[in-house]
Design a protein around this motif. Structure first.
Motif, PDB file in Angstrom:
ATOM      1  N   TYR A   1       0.832  -1.199   0.000  1.00  0.00           N
ATOM      2  CA  TYR A   1       0.000   0.000   0.000  1.00  0.00           C
ATOM      3  C   TYR A   1       0.874   1.258   0.000  1.00  0.00           C
ATOM      4  N   ASN A   2       1.867   1.273   0.874  1.00  0.00           N
ATOM      5  CA  ASN A   2       2.763   2.429   0.948  1.00  0.00           C
ATOM      6  C   ASN A   2       3.602   2.565  -0.317  1.00  0.00           C
ATOM      7  N   LEU A   3       4.028   1.443  -0.874  1.00  0.00           N
ATOM      8  CA  LEU A   3       4.787   1.486  -2.121  1.00  0.00           C
ATOM      9  C   LEU A   3       3.906   2.030  -3.249  1.00  0.00           C
ATOM     10  N   GLY A   4       2.643   1.638  -3.245  1.00  0.00           N
ATOM     11  CA  GLY A   4       1.701   2.197  -4.218  1.00  0.00           C
ATOM     12  C   GLY A   4       1.572   3.705  -4.061  1.00  0.00           C
ATOM     13  N   ASN A   5       1.524   4.173  -2.828  1.00  0.00           N
ATOM     14  CA  ASN A   5       1.435   5.618  -2.576  1.00  0.00           C
ATOM     15  C   ASN A   5       2.662   6.352  -3.111  1.00  0.00           C
ATOM     16  N   VAL A   6       3.835   5.775  -2.894  1.00  0.00           N
ATOM     17  CA  VAL A   6       5.071   6.393  -3.370  1.00  0.00           C
ATOM     18  C   VAL A   6       5.052   6.483  -4.897  1.00  0.00           C
ATOM     19  N   TYR A   7       4.698   5.395  -5.548  1.00  0.00           N
ATOM     20  CA  TYR A   7       4.675   5.400  -7.010  1.00  0.00           C
ATOM     21  C   TYR A   7       3.637   6.392  -7.541  1.00  0.00           C
ATOM     22  N   CYS A   8       2.509   6.479  -6.869  1.00  0.00           N
ATOM     23  CA  CYS A   8       1.475   7.429  -7.286  1.00  0.00           C
ATOM     24  C   CYS A   8       1.993   8.865  -7.155  1.00  0.00           C
ATOM     25  N   LYS A   9       2.669   9.162  -6.068  1.00  0.00           N
ATOM     26  CA  LYS A   9       3.227  10.499  -5.860  1.00  0.00           C
ATOM     27  C   LYS A   9       4.268  10.834  -6.933  1.00  0.00           C
ATOM     28  N   GLN A  10       4.972   9.818  -7.422  1.00  0.00           N
ATOM     29  CA  GLN A  10       6.002  10.033  -8.433  1.00  0.00           C
ATOM     30  C   GLN A  10       5.429  10.038  -9.849  1.00  0.00           C
ATOM     31  N   GLY A  11       4.148   9.731  -9.970  1.00  0.00           N
ATOM     32  CA  GLY A  11       3.515   9.730 -11.289  1.00  0.00           C
ATOM     33  C   GLY A  11       3.566   8.399 -12.018  1.00  0.00           C
ATOM     34  N   TYR A  12       4.013   7.348 -11.339  1.00  0.00           N
ATOM     35  CA  TYR A  12       4.055   6.009 -11.943  1.00  0.00           C
ATOM     36  C   TYR A  12       2.738   5.296 -11.638  1.00  0.00           C
ATOM     37  N   ARG A  13       1.713   5.659 -12.377  1.00  0.00           N
ATOM     38  CA  ARG A  13       0.366   5.172 -12.082  1.00  0.00           C
ATOM     39  C   ARG A  13       0.246   3.659 -12.203  1.00  0.00           C
ATOM     40  N   GLY A  14       0.856   3.096 -13.221  1.00  0.00           N
ATOM     41  CA  GLY A  14       0.772   1.649 -13.415  1.00  0.00           C
ATOM     42  C   GLY A  14       1.384   0.885 -12.244  1.00  0.00           C
ATOM     43  N   LEU A  15       2.563   1.299 -11.816  1.00  0.00           N
ATOM     44  CA  LEU A  15       3.205   0.649 -10.658  1.00  0.00           C
ATOM     45  C   LEU A  15       2.393   0.875  -9.395  1.00  0.00           C
ATOM     46  N   ALA A  16       1.791   2.051  -9.291  1.00  0.00           N
ATOM     47  CA  ALA A  16       0.962   2.338  -8.111  1.00  0.00           C
ATOM     48  C   ALA A  16      -0.216   1.364  -8.057  1.00  0.00           C
ATOM     49  N   ILE A  17      -0.915   1.230  -9.159  1.00  0.00           N
ATOM     50  CA  ILE A  17      -2.078   0.338  -9.197  1.00  0.00           C
ATOM     51  C   ILE A  17      -1.658  -1.096  -8.944  1.00  0.00           C
ATOM     52  N   LEU A  18      -0.561  -1.515  -9.532  1.00  0.00           N
ATOM     53  CA  LEU A  18      -0.058  -2.874  -9.321  1.00  0.00           C
ATOM     54  C   LEU A  18       0.155  -3.156  -7.835  1.00  0.00           C
ATOM     55  N   ASN A  19       0.749  -2.221  -7.123  1.00  0.00           N
ATOM     56  CA  ASN A  19       1.003  -2.424  -5.700  1.00  0.00           C
ATOM     57  C   ASN A  19      -0.264  -2.296  -4.868  1.00  0.00           C
ATOM     58  N   TYR A  20      -1.201  -1.440  -5.277  1.00  0.00           N
ATOM     59  CA  TYR A  20      -2.472  -1.348  -4.556  1.00  0.00           C
ATOM     60  C   TYR A  20      -3.245  -2.659  -4.654  1.00  0.00           C
ATOM     61  N   GLU A  21      -3.148  -3.310  -5.815  1.00  0.00           N
ATOM     62  CA  GLU A  21      -3.876  -4.576  -5.988  1.00  0.00           C
ATOM     63  C   GLU A  21      -3.220  -5.671  -5.203  1.00  0.00           C
TER      64      GLU A  21
END
Length: 98
Positions: free
Chosen positions: A78-98
């Motif tokens: 979840y936290n890794l998804g947040n970091v990726y989202c903040k950096q603009g890496y939406r795909g990686l963010a969603i992958l980690n949220y799932e």
């Protein structure tokens, strides 16, 4: 019905924004260090501190290191998804949220 690239980007941005807004008040709740804390727990706390300071690259590196060590935890991803989202890496963010 055709969905354009701009529409998909808009939806992904909205999803990431909503997830960030939902998690901000309770971001630090994850793991707390204890006297007998594991190395992963200590690293997790360090990554959280970097995140709170806006140092997303450093936080991502530590979260990734924890994950690579074989440690699995919903809060970590979840936290890794947040970091990726903040950096603009939406795909990686969603992958980690799932």
């Amino acid at each position: 019905m055709k969905i354009g690239k701009a529409s998909i980007n808009t939806h992904l941005t909205l999803i990431c924004s909503l997830l960030i807004l939902l998690c901000l008040p309770g971001f630090s709740w994850a793991l707390q260090a204890k006297p007998n804390a594991t190395p992963q727990t200590v690293l997790f706390q360090q990554a959280n501190q970097w995140y709170e300071k806006g140092q997303y690259n450093k936080a991502a590196a530590i979260y990734t290191q924890i994950s690579a060590s074989g440690y699995e935890n919903g809060n970590l991803y979840y936290n890794l998804g947040n970091v990726y989202c903040k950096q603009g890496y939406r795909g990686l963010a969603i992958l980690n949220y799932e």
